[in-house]
Design an enzyme around this catalytic site. Structure first.
Site: not given
Length: 405
Positions: A70, A112, A147, A149, A236, A275
């Site tokens: 990824d 991240h 987000d 995540h 997202d 996305y």
């Protein structure tokens, strides 16, 4: 070739003529030495060196730095990192120098990336670099992440300090990436209770999310007294995202931005995940309007990418229909745990501010040093094109009275 979500956002912002209400700047490309203020020098050097044509020669290094999968290697990867990181660093510097109240970098927000490795399509953590700049002028920085995540890279970078409070609202559980962000993770040593995690389940809707967000952020600001806020607006968390699992409408997502703006603190806003690209463009356009105090009509004006907004051609998207697994009792329990942790902070931490280190010297591009007999390829020429709506430091700097860059 389909357009990138940032191209779509850019054209949507232009179609609503929002660019007429703000100043637009082309960022400098961050130098390796700037990137190494957080990242390890060997990792930065490897990103600089690697290319799709040579990656087969570096199997061990690719594994060590978590590249592939990824975090693929692609053409001009390092320049991509330099541009989005440079944007966030420049935004922080403009805030530090009181050249604006709000700075936006929709290309940033890659939360991240770790000190020595890539993660989740994040190679360089521009947010950490921006926060490090802000810490030169501000005793306390508040980082907020919406987000879907967990903002693990930013939390990890500041896990042991009280100079930065990180607050992340995210999906947690079911092996959802990155697998961190439990409410019990609160920081350590001097940073204990300065990391706040709000773990959520599938299907949270506008009402539940915004109510929880406002309650927690109000108490955070009241308790921590930040001098500046960094807000990561990953899209997202919107309904119908290809990787997300929340039910947020664009109005619900944007309400968080509106609420943070009302504190009237210096504010650095970035993008992040997202996305379903047409909805990312919708979201960040609406939120640009929010930051400019401008209500936008729901009918999208004609633009180069109008076909991607068919069939409704509308700016707003409604919430989703996924079952909301966040019961009232679950939300209440999370809220009480977070507020209890905040009570462990008696008052805003005192910081003995040292002499402010200088900003990096950024040499200007010198056209005189170019060999006129050397032909430049198109890609190199593109790097030096200046648009009419972009502003620069020096003689062309007209930003001293601006509100939003």
């Amino acid at each position: 070739m389909k357009p990138h979500r940032l191209c779509m956002t850019h054209h949507l912002v232009l179609s609503y003529e929002l660019h007429k209400k703000m100043e637009i700047y082309r960022p400098h490309k961050a130098y390796p030495v700037e990137l190494a203020q957080f990242h390890s020098a060997d990792y930065v050097e490897f990103l600089h060196r690697i290319s799709p044509d040579t990656q087969h020669l570096f199997a061990n290094e690719l594994a060590r730095y978590n590249l592939g999968e990824d975090c693929p290697v692609f053409e001009n990867l390092f320049e991509f990192c330099q541009i989005y990181a440079g944007g966030t660093i420049d935004a922080a510097r403009r805030l530090n120098n009181q050249l604006c109240d709000i700075a936006i970098n929709w290309a940033g927000g890659l939360h991240h990336a770790k000190k020595c490795e890539a993660s989740g399509f994040c190679y360089i953590n521009d947010l950490v670099l921006g926060i490090l700049e802000l810490l030169k002028y501000h005793a306390r920085v508040l980082y907020i992440d919406i987000d879907v995540h967990h903002g693990d890279g930013v939390e990890e970078a500041f896990y042991f300090t009280d100079r930065v409070m990180t607050v992340s609202f995210h999906k947690y559980g079911d092996l959802f990436f990155p697998g961190t962000g439990d409410v019990k993770d609160v920081g350590e040593r001097e940073g204990k209770f300065y990391a706040i995690n709000v773990p959520l389940k599938d299907g949270i809707d506008d009402t539940s999310f915004t109510r929880l967000f406002k309650t927690i952020i109000s108490k955070v600001v009241e308790t921590y007294l930040p001098g500046v806020i960094v807000l990561q607006c990953g899209a997202d968390s919107l309904a119908r995202d290809r990787l997300g699992c929340f039910n947020l409408s664009i109005d619900g997502h944007a309400e968080c931005v509106r609420f943070v703006k009302k504190f009237n603190l210096p504010l650095l806003v970035t993008g992040g995940g997202g996305y379903t690209k047409e909805n990312v463009a919708r979201c960040w356009t609406v939120e640009t309007g929010v930051l400019l105090d401008t209500e936008l009509p729901n009918e999208i004006p004609d633009n180069e990418y109008i076909k991607y907004f068919a069939p409704e051609y509308s700016l707003k998207i409604p919430g989703g229909q996924i079952e909301n697994l966040n019961s009232k009792s679950y939300i209440s329990t999370i809220k009480m745990q977070v507020l209890e942790n905040l009570r462990c902070i008696q008052h805003a931490p005192g910081v003995q501010m040292q002499e402010v280190p200088p900003d990096f010297y950024i040499p200007d591009f010198d056209e005189d040093e170019q060999n006129p007999d050397e032909r430049m390829d198109q890609h190199t020429q593109d790097k030096h094109i200046q648009r009419d709506d972009e502003y620069y430091e020096g003689d062309n700097d007209n930003d001293h009275n601006m509100d939003v860059p």
